[in-house]
Design a protein around this motif. Structure first.
Motif, mmCIF file in Angstrom:
data_model
loop_
_atom_site.group_PDB
_atom_site.id
_atom_site.type_symbol
_atom_site.label_atom_id
_atom_site.label_comp_id
_atom_site.label_asym_id
_atom_site.label_seq_id
_atom_site.Cartn_x
_atom_site.Cartn_y
_atom_site.Cartn_z
ATOM 1 N N LYS A 11 -4.012 8.729 -6.168
ATOM 2 C CA LYS A 11 -2.959 8.157 -7.015
ATOM 3 C C LYS A 11 -2.433 9.192 -8.003
ATOM 4 N N LEU A 12 -3.338 9.917 -8.666
ATOM 5 C CA LEU A 12 -2.938 10.927 -9.644
ATOM 6 C C LEU A 12 -2.073 12.010 -9.004
ATOM 7 N N ALA A 13 -2.531 12.541 -7.872
ATOM 8 C CA ALA A 13 -1.755 13.579 -7.188
ATOM 9 C C ALA A 13 -0.403 13.042 -6.732
ATOM 10 N N SER A 14 -0.388 11.827 -6.201
ATOM 11 C CA SER A 14 0.854 11.238 -5.720
ATOM 12 C C SER A 14 1.860 11.040 -6.849
ATOM 13 N N VAL A 15 1.391 10.531 -7.983
ATOM 14 C CA VAL A 15 2.275 10.318 -9.129
ATOM 15 C C VAL A 15 2.865 11.642 -9.610
ATOM 16 N N CYS A 16 2.015 12.657 -9.723
ATOM 17 C CA CYS A 16 2.496 13.978 -10.168
ATOM 18 C C CYS A 16 3.535 14.539 -9.217
ATOM 19 N N LEU A 17 3.290 14.431 -7.921
ATOM 20 C CA LEU A 17 4.213 14.985 -6.934
ATOM 21 C C LEU A 17 5.507 14.180 -6.844
ATOM 22 N N LYS A 18 5.415 12.868 -7.008
ATOM 23 C CA LYS A 18 6.624 12.030 -6.997
ATOM 24 C C LYS A 18 7.524 12.367 -8.184
ATOM 25 N N LYS A 19 6.920 12.727 -9.319
ATOM 26 C CA LYS A 19 7.711 13.126 -10.491
ATOM 27 C C LYS A 19 8.512 14.397 -10.209
ATOM 28 N N CYS A 20 8.084 15.171 -9.221
ATOM 29 C CA CYS A 20 8.810 16.376 -8.810
ATOM 30 C C CYS A 20 9.875 16.047 -7.760
ATOM 31 N N GLY A 21 10.010 14.764 -7.439
ATOM 32 C CA GLY A 21 11.030 14.342 -6.485
ATOM 33 C C GLY A 21 10.578 14.355 -5.034
ATOM 34 N N LEU A 22 9.278 14.437 -4.792
ATOM 35 C CA LEU A 22 8.771 14.510 -3.423
ATOM 36 C C LEU A 22 8.418 13.128 -2.887
ATOM 37 N N GLN A 23 8.560 12.958 -1.581
ATOM 38 C CA GLN A 23 8.106 11.740 -0.913
ATOM 39 C C GLN A 23 6.672 11.996 -0.463
ATOM 40 N N ILE A 24 5.802 11.025 -0.671
ATOM 41 C CA ILE A 24 4.378 11.219 -0.429
ATOM 42 C C ILE A 24 3.860 10.248 0.619
#
Length: 113
Positions: A11-24
């Motif tokens: 969850k933590l990694a996904s949230v951080c990466l989504k904030k960069c505009g990435l689809q996870i």
């Protein structure tokens, strides 16, 4: 793809990466990651991956084993290699770097992000 058997880390990694505009896309272990990579190359409409962030120590299948299987699959089909980055909570030294590279990984990110 974020691969980790700990839901909090996922969850933590996904949230951080989504904030960069990435689809996870997430995978709960190495076996699932290998299956998703194979589907991405063989099934129309399956998720495509630009990067795999792979936990190193997981219960079902460790990240190094999964990375090797993904590389074997890609090589056998002459597919381009998707970058795999080790996602580790342990201390890292030169031996770890060598271990990650031998497994087919291109780099390492230490937890927590």
């Amino acid at each position: 793809m974020v691969v980790d058997d700990d839901p909090v880390n996922t969850k933590l990694a996904s949230v951080c990466l989504k904030k960069c505009g990435l689809q996870i896309t997430t995978a709960s272990d190495g076996k699932v990651a290998v299956e998703l990579r194979e589907k991405s190359a063989t099934q129309e409409g399956a998720a495509r991956f630009d990067l795999i962030l792979m936990d190193c120590k997981m219960k079902m299948m460790d990240g190094d084993v999964a990375a090797k299987l993904i590389r074997e699959f890609e090589g056998g089909r002459k597919l381009p290699s998707i970058p795999i980055i080790a996602f580790t909570g342990g201390g890292v030294n030169d031996k770890d770097d060598e271990f990650f590279f031998k497994a087919g990984m291109q780099g390492m990110v230490q937890k927590p992000l």
